[in-house]
Design an enzyme around this catalytic site. Sequence first.
Site, PDB file in Angstrom:
ATOM      1  N   SER A 231       0.822  -1.215   0.000  1.00 63.36           N
ATOM      2  CA  SER A 231       0.000   0.000   0.000  1.00 63.36           C
ATOM      3  C   SER A 231       0.852   1.260   0.000  1.00 63.36           C
ATOM      4  O   SER A 231       0.344   2.341  -0.285  1.00 63.36           O
ATOM      5  CB  SER A 231      -0.849   0.043   1.270  1.00 63.36           C
ATOM      6  OG  SER A 231      -1.760  -1.019   1.296  1.00 63.36           O
TER       7      SER A 231
ATOM      8  N   HIS B 108      -0.797  -2.498  -7.385  1.00 64.73           N
ATOM      9  CA  HIS B 108      -1.600  -2.203  -6.193  1.00 64.73           C
ATOM     10  C   HIS B 108      -3.097  -2.339  -6.495  1.00 64.73           C
ATOM     11  O   HIS B 108      -3.718  -1.428  -7.049  1.00 64.73           O
ATOM     12  CB  HIS B 108      -1.247  -0.773  -5.722  1.00 64.73           C
ATOM     13  CG  HIS B 108      -1.885  -0.376  -4.433  1.00 64.73           C
ATOM     14  ND1 HIS B 108      -2.195   0.925  -4.130  1.00 64.73           N
ATOM     15  CD2 HIS B 108      -2.291  -1.112  -3.362  1.00 64.73           C
ATOM     16  CE1 HIS B 108      -2.754   0.974  -2.944  1.00 64.73           C
ATOM     17  NE2 HIS B 108      -2.828  -0.238  -2.458  1.00 64.73           N
TER      18      HIS B 108
ATOM     19  N   GLU C 250      -3.330   0.255  -9.350  1.00 62.85           N
ATOM     20  CA  GLU C 250      -2.315   1.303  -9.453  1.00 62.85           C
ATOM     21  C   GLU C 250      -0.999   0.604  -9.801  1.00 62.85           C
ATOM     22  O   GLU C 250      -0.628  -0.363  -9.120  1.00 62.85           O
ATOM     23  CB  GLU C 250      -2.243   1.984  -8.071  1.00 62.85           C
ATOM     24  CG  GLU C 250      -1.716   3.366  -8.049  1.00 62.85           C
ATOM     25  CD  GLU C 250      -1.835   3.998  -6.636  1.00 62.85           C
ATOM     26  OE1 GLU C 250      -1.892   3.279  -5.618  1.00 62.85           O
ATOM     27  OE2 GLU C 250      -1.860   5.238  -6.581  1.00 62.85           O
TER      28      GLU C 250
ATOM     29  N   ASN D 202      -3.248   6.040  -1.600  1.00 61.95           N
ATOM     30  CA  ASN D 202      -3.110   6.102  -0.136  1.00 61.95           C
ATOM     31  C   ASN D 202      -2.505   7.413   0.359  1.00 61.95           C
ATOM     32  O   ASN D 202      -2.709   7.797   1.503  1.00 61.95           O
ATOM     33  CB  ASN D 202      -2.319   4.904   0.376  1.00 61.95           C
ATOM     34  CG  ASN D 202      -3.187   3.659   0.359  1.00 61.95           C
ATOM     35  OD1 ASN D 202      -4.374   3.728   0.669  1.00 61.95           O
ATOM     36  ND2 ASN D 202      -2.614   2.540  -0.042  1.00 61.95           N
TER      37      ASN D 202
END
Length: 286
Positions: A123, A144, A156, A194
Amino acid sequence: MTIIAGFQTAGIIGGGQMGSGIAQVCATNGLKTILVDINPKQIETAKIGITGSLEKLASKGVITPEQKATALANMSYSSDLSALNGCDIVVEAIIENEKIKVELFQALDKITKASCIFASNTSSIPITRLAAATSRPDKFIGMHFMNPAPIMKLVEVIPGMATSEDTTKRTLELAVGLGKETSKSADFPGFVVNRILMPMINEAFAALMEGVASAEDIDKGMKLGTNQPMGPLTLADFIGLDTCYAIMKVLHDGLGDPKYSPSPLLAKYVEAGWYGRKTKRGVYKY
Ligand code: CAA
Ligand code: NAD
């Protein structure tokens, strides 16, 4: 036999919520998929979760009964890392801890064939640092997936400093072949999603700690006031408070700005072992 961007066999490491979802997506789209977890109990949980999710998706007509059968036939499970020796790609989805991920990739480096691509579902941890711990930084990339992986559209993709163009191209193609949309991010802590999502969640804990509102009202405010599917505290419990806390620490250490300092209340929940849905206790009880 299905081959996507030259990948036929995928190894997924970590049978938690993300690894089991990613394995399900790979198997549903035709890849031979091997799911590895060090914890044999977690393998049983992952099997039940994958079967249940496939049944739900088939019953709603999102996938056909044939796709469900193919997915189940494509799946295999192991608690032994050496089961991944023939894989074309490995997607790592173990706990968000750099030291443990590095140890895992160093072990994998010795087991897998030289052409195998290493992808991390981290993450927030810098891809460049994980890649540098292996003998194949050119074949290392961030991939991701979002939670829940079988439902969420985005992957991602994060090339590290040494990632080759070929690795990036094939990973983007793979994500599309798995039915996902992609966005590309440079390798900075938290990437894009994130970097922006976690400070919002952290702020919700700050508001809760200061008594600005109850957990329910914070969630209701953000859910109904900004049209999000879940309020930030519900989402934090869904992601895992341990993971949220680990991500905040990576943002804080990596970007060096006090605005990323993890909320002391978030830290306290984690210290109590209240990780959210997965431990049946987080901000809320399950
Ligand atoms: N498999 C199959 N189906 C699933 C599923 C799964 N794993 N999880 C949810 N679903 C389905 C449900 O069956 C349901 O289908 P119907 O609407 O057709 O009945 C649908 O998804 C919605 O589920 P629920 O009604 O149970 O609950 P919900 O309406 O709250 O939806 C949700 C669940 C899709 C998770 C939705 O709440 C949501 O989008 N939440 C936000 C998720 C999010 O933001 N994820 C990103 C987190 S950040 C991240 O992932 C990055 C990181 O590194 C931390
Ligand atoms: P989780 O706690 O649900 O699962 C982690 C799994 O890894 C556990 O089953 C554990 O037994 C296994 N594991 C730990 N060490 C291992 C090892 N050395 N070898 C094999 N298996 C090992 O965690 P999760 O929520 O699935 O997160 C996994 C990764 O995905 C983390 O890096 C996290 O940051 C990332 N991620 C999480 C989310 C989310 O919403 N939870 C979203 C995107 C990415």
